[in-house]
Scaffold this motif. Structure first.
Motif, PDB file in Angstrom:
ATOM      1  N   VAL A  99       0.841  -1.200   0.000  1.00 52.36           N
ATOM      2  CA  VAL A  99       0.000   0.000   0.000  1.00 52.36           C
ATOM      3  C   VAL A  99       0.877   1.252   0.000  1.00 52.36           C
ATOM      4  N   ASP A 100       0.312   2.331  -0.521  1.00 49.70           N
ATOM      5  CA  ASP A 100       1.045   3.593  -0.602  1.00 49.70           C
ATOM      6  C   ASP A 100       0.923   4.410   0.674  1.00 49.70           C
ATOM      7  N   VAL A 101      -0.123   4.171   1.446  1.00 50.33           N
ATOM      8  CA  VAL A 101      -0.385   4.928   2.669  1.00 50.33           C
ATOM      9  C   VAL A 101      -1.342   4.106   3.515  1.00 50.33           C
ATOM     10  N   VAL A 102      -1.344   4.343   4.825  1.00 49.45           N
ATOM     11  CA  VAL A 102      -2.257   3.642   5.733  1.00 49.45           C
ATOM     12  C   VAL A 102      -2.957   4.675   6.607  1.00 49.45           C
ATOM     13  N   PHE A 103      -4.269   4.506   6.760  1.00 47.80           N
ATOM     14  CA  PHE A 103      -5.053   5.274   7.707  1.00 47.80           C
ATOM     15  C   PHE A 103      -5.548   4.299   8.763  1.00 47.80           C
ATOM     16  N   GLY A 104      -5.225   4.562  10.051  1.00 44.92           N
ATOM     17  CA  GLY A 104      -5.652   3.565  11.011  1.00 44.92           C
ATOM     18  C   GLY A 104      -5.234   3.794  12.444  1.00 44.92           C
ATOM     19  N   LEU A 121       9.858  -0.401   7.463  1.00 44.00           N
ATOM     20  CA  LEU A 121       9.474  -0.569   6.061  1.00 44.00           C
ATOM     21  C   LEU A 121       9.203   0.760   5.358  1.00 44.00           C
ATOM     22  N   ASN A 122       9.422   1.859   6.081  1.00 44.52           N
ATOM     23  CA  ASN A 122       9.232   3.208   5.539  1.00 44.52           C
ATOM     24  C   ASN A 122       7.824   3.392   4.966  1.00 44.52           C
ATOM     25  N   GLY A 123       6.822   3.093   5.792  1.00 42.18           N
ATOM     26  CA  GLY A 123       5.440   3.319   5.400  1.00 42.18           C
ATOM     27  C   GLY A 123       4.931   4.632   5.953  1.00 42.18           C
ATOM     28  N   LEU A 124       3.726   5.008   5.550  1.00 44.01           N
ATOM     29  CA  LEU A 124       3.081   6.225   6.036  1.00 44.01           C
ATOM     30  C   LEU A 124       1.818   5.867   6.796  1.00 44.01           C
ATOM     31  N   LEU A 125       1.700   6.356   8.032  1.00 43.61           N
ATOM     32  CA  LEU A 125       0.500   6.131   8.838  1.00 43.61           C
ATOM     33  C   LEU A 125      -0.113   7.473   9.214  1.00 43.61           C
ATOM     34  N   PHE A 126      -1.417   7.623   8.940  1.00 39.45           N
ATOM     35  CA  PHE A 126      -2.174   8.772   9.418  1.00 39.45           C
ATOM     36  C   PHE A 126      -3.034   8.302  10.587  1.00 39.45           C
ATOM     37  N   TYR A 127      -2.745   8.872  11.762  1.00 34.45           N
ATOM     38  CA  TYR A 127      -3.360   8.440  13.022  1.00 34.45           C
ATOM     39  C   TYR A 127      -4.388   9.484  13.462  1.00 34.45           C
ATOM     40  N   PRO A 128      -5.699   9.121  13.586  1.00 38.54           N
ATOM     41  CA  PRO A 128      -6.760  10.119  13.686  1.00 38.54           C
ATOM     42  C   PRO A 128      -7.350  10.368  15.068  1.00 38.54           C
ATOM     43  N   VAL A 129      -6.694   9.906  16.119  1.00 34.07           N
ATOM     44  CA  VAL A 129      -7.340   9.946  17.433  1.00 34.07           C
ATOM     45  C   VAL A 129      -6.494  10.746  18.422  1.00 34.07           C
TER      46      VAL A 129
END
Length: 441
Positions: A99-104, A121-129
């Motif tokens: 995946v190119d990005v993760v929301f979670g 693994l040099n991923g991107l996480l958008f954390y919404p809380v």
């Protein structure tokens, strides 16, 4: 028989044609968006809605033509409210699905569990809380509130507007409530001179259901002549029996107000809110916000779910902001490459749903307004107080000794999440050690 030069020309043409076809095929491949939210277990009451929110945002983006001429594709996994499983599912998204990005994620222990994976693994996480702060990772963008954007303003409201003198800090037993309450305890003592005996702290497990004795203890704590309030960092489905027990014991907001940091419209939709009228919550968004952008979002959500009674909440707005920031960074960078996005996204500004704008700061936190809402009998919140402007999120608390000298700035040349201004040194990543510690508890 063709000449050698003709053969070479033909070969070059074939290579060029193959390259063009390959490039066209690459352009047609979808941009994969990972969704890492619990769809089962104790946190499903809160997280399932966030999975649906991201899928709605993906659908809307695709209707607008996608990004960079490519459609977006949701890749959904269920970590099932199991903290070690979050790390496994994160690795699955990044390694297997690419995946190119993760929301979670929702809980801080789940976020701590996946941090080493995203950094490795040099991923991107958008954390919404909303969370406890004390962290800034190169691979995470924190679109929920830091303590200075929720917990501290909420307690200041209780002190200044409600006249509270005693505080019962009730939380679920994991890293977010414990760290947040350490910050609040230090803040109350250092800034406002609140005595030890006027602070009560209690933790309960995830999914805790027997609140009779704890609520009775809070009732006794509040009956000693000083105005008392509960500051709640109770998470997930434990909130339902907690509020029910408050009503059973006749505790209303006029006696001992509760201000919650993890209870929004989604959680209230599962209980009778009549006895809870007047209790409070601190967030950066409420469904009752009176703006055109919010009404459009609500209409889109109701249309997407097909449920006229569907509610929206703060973490949904955080995903709305984070998704739009990521999309803008992709357009700005002209690619979904992780390193390019990390550079492009700092300074990106997008509309929020409260009538203003959110900006991504160099510490990977965003600017947010702070709102206090009062529970109404229809399960909505009447906004009774808000900051006059947005507040920039602090990664490190001014009230914890080990954090006061730390700042985070992911721009070159610093590129550090825990730079000590006193020593002039970067502490480096501690994600693996922190994950091991929280999972061992």
């Amino acid at each position: 028989m063709s000449s050698p030069s003709c053969a070479v020309a033909a070969a070059l043409l074939a290579v060029a044609s193959y390259g063009a076809v390959g490039q066209a095929l690459a352009q047609e491949e979808p941009i994969k968006v990972g969704i890492l939210h619990s769809l089962s277990g104790t946190m499903a009451i809160s997280e399932s809605t966030l999975k649906d929110t991201v899928e709605m945002l993906i659908e809307q983006q695709n209707e607008q033509g996608g990004l960079l001429g490519r459609q977006l594709e949701a890749v959904v996994v269920d970590p099932a409210s199991n903290w070690p499983l979050f790390a496994e599912r994160a690795r699955e998204l990044l390694e297997q699905h690419e995946v190119d990005v993760v929301f979670g994620n929702w809980t801080s222990v789940s976020r701590k569990a996946v941090l080493p994976v995203f950094e490795e693994l040099n991923g991107l996480l958008f954390y919404p809380v909303q969370y406890e702060g004390e962290e800034s990772s190169e691979n995470v963008f924190y679109t929920g509130a830091a303590p200075n954007q929720q917990a501290i303003p909420a307690v200041e409201y209780l002190l200044n507007e409600v006249g509270v003198e005693r505080f019962a800090l009730l939380g679920t037993d994991y890293v977010y409530p414990r760290t947040t309450n350490r910050i609040l305890e230090a803040f109350l003592k250092e800034e406002h001179g609140i005595a030890d005996e006027d602070i009560m702290i209690n933790y309960t497990p995830f999914g805790h259901s027997d609140w009779q004795n704890i609520v009775a203890e809070v009732r006794r704590f509040g009956s000693e002549g000083k105005k008392t309030a509960v500051v709640s960092t109770i998470n997930g489905d434990a909130n339902v029996p907690f509020y029910r027990e408050l009503a059973n014991q006749g505790i209303d907001a006029a006696d001992i107000p509760v201000i919650a940091f993890s209870v929004g419209e989604q959680e209230l939709s599962g209980i009778d809110t009549g006895p809870l009228v007047g209790h409070l919550a601190a967030w950066n968004y409420f469904m009752s916000v009176d703006t055109d952008a919010n009404y459009d979002f609500i209409d889109a959500w109701i249309d997407y779910t097909g449920d006229e009674e569907a509610v929206t909440n703060d973490p949904m707005e955080a995903h709305y902001i984070g998704f739009n920031m990521w999309a803008e960074a992709v357009r700005k960078a002209g690619t979904t490459d992780v390193d390019a996005i990390k550079e492009a996204i700092i300074g990106v500004t997008v509309p929020n749903l409260t009538g203003g704008y959110a900006a991504m700061m160099p510490n990977h936190h965003i600017t947010k307004p702070v709102l206090i809402g009062e529970v109404q009998d229809n399960g909505q919140f009447d906004i009774v107080w808000q900051t006059p402007s947005t507040v920039a999120g602090d990664a490190w608390s001014d009230y914890l000794p080990g954090s006061r000298d730390l700042i985070a700035d992911w721009r070159k040349p610093m590129e550090c999440g825990n730079f000590n201004v006193a020593s002039g040194r970067c502490g480096g990543s501690t994600a693996a050690e922190e994950a091991e510690a929280v999972l061992a508890e």
